[in-house]
Design a protein around this motif. Structure first.
Motif, PDB file in Angstrom:
ATOM      1  N   SER A   1       0.822  -1.206   0.000  1.00  0.00           N
ATOM      2  CA  SER A   1       0.000   0.000   0.000  1.00  0.00           C
ATOM      3  C   SER A   1       0.863   1.265   0.000  1.00  0.00           C
ATOM      4  O   SER A   1       0.521   2.251  -0.657  1.00  0.00           O
TER       5      SER A   1
ATOM      6  N   ALA B   1       0.828   4.126  -2.913  1.00  0.00           N
ATOM      7  CA  ALA B   1       0.614   5.544  -2.608  1.00  0.00           C
ATOM      8  C   ALA B   1       1.749   6.398  -3.153  1.00  0.00           C
ATOM      9  O   ALA B   1       1.510   7.470  -3.731  1.00  0.00           O
TER      10      ALA B   1
ATOM     11  N   TYR C   1      -3.954   9.321  -0.251  1.00  0.00           N
ATOM     12  CA  TYR C   1      -2.586   8.800  -0.073  1.00  0.00           C
ATOM     13  C   TYR C   1      -2.133   8.966   1.370  1.00  0.00           C
ATOM     14  O   TYR C   1      -1.414   8.127   1.912  1.00  0.00           O
TER      15      TYR C   1
ATOM     16  N   THR D   1      -3.817   6.292   3.335  1.00  0.00           N
ATOM     17  CA  THR D   1      -3.141   5.022   3.048  1.00  0.00           C
ATOM     18  C   THR D   1      -1.866   4.902   3.879  1.00  0.00           C
ATOM     19  O   THR D   1      -1.578   3.843   4.434  1.00  0.00           O
TER      20      THR D   1
END
Length: 107
Positions: free
Chosen positions: A31, A35, A50, A53
């Protein structure tokens, strides 16, 4: 020395916590990579998603690190999987720290 005869019996086993630590570390690293790649493709303009995340990746990596350490300390479990979880989550936390450092340094 001849071939060893007999069996070695052990009562050590794998741990679901250690497996979960590895899974959380992988989710966190993937992840974070997504991002950073998304922010790179948009020319450095990071959207709010983002940031969320990154926050969830931080929470996942802290949880995975705790699970890995708790399992590695216990002597009834095999060590390679919790150590892998600790390393993956440590790498994720290092990446988050590097992102925050570079954001403060360049921003």
């Amino acid at each position: 020395m001849g071939k060893r005869k007999g069996y070695i019996f052990t009562d050590k086993k794998g741990s679901n916590r250690a497996r979960m630590a590895v899974i959380l570390g992988l989710i966190s690293l993937i992840s974070l990579g997504a991002a950073v790649f998304g922010a790179f493709r948009s020319g450095g303009a990071a959207r709010n998603s983002y940031g969320f995340t990154g926050l969830f990746a931080f929470l996942y990596s802290i949880t995975g690190l705790v699970l890995g350490i708790v399992t590695a300390v216990n002597k009834n479990y095999y060590k390679p999987v919790p150590v892998a979880g600790i390393l993956l989550n440590g790498m994720s936390l290092a990446c988050i720290g590097l992102i925050l450092y570079m954001g403060g340094y360049l921003g």
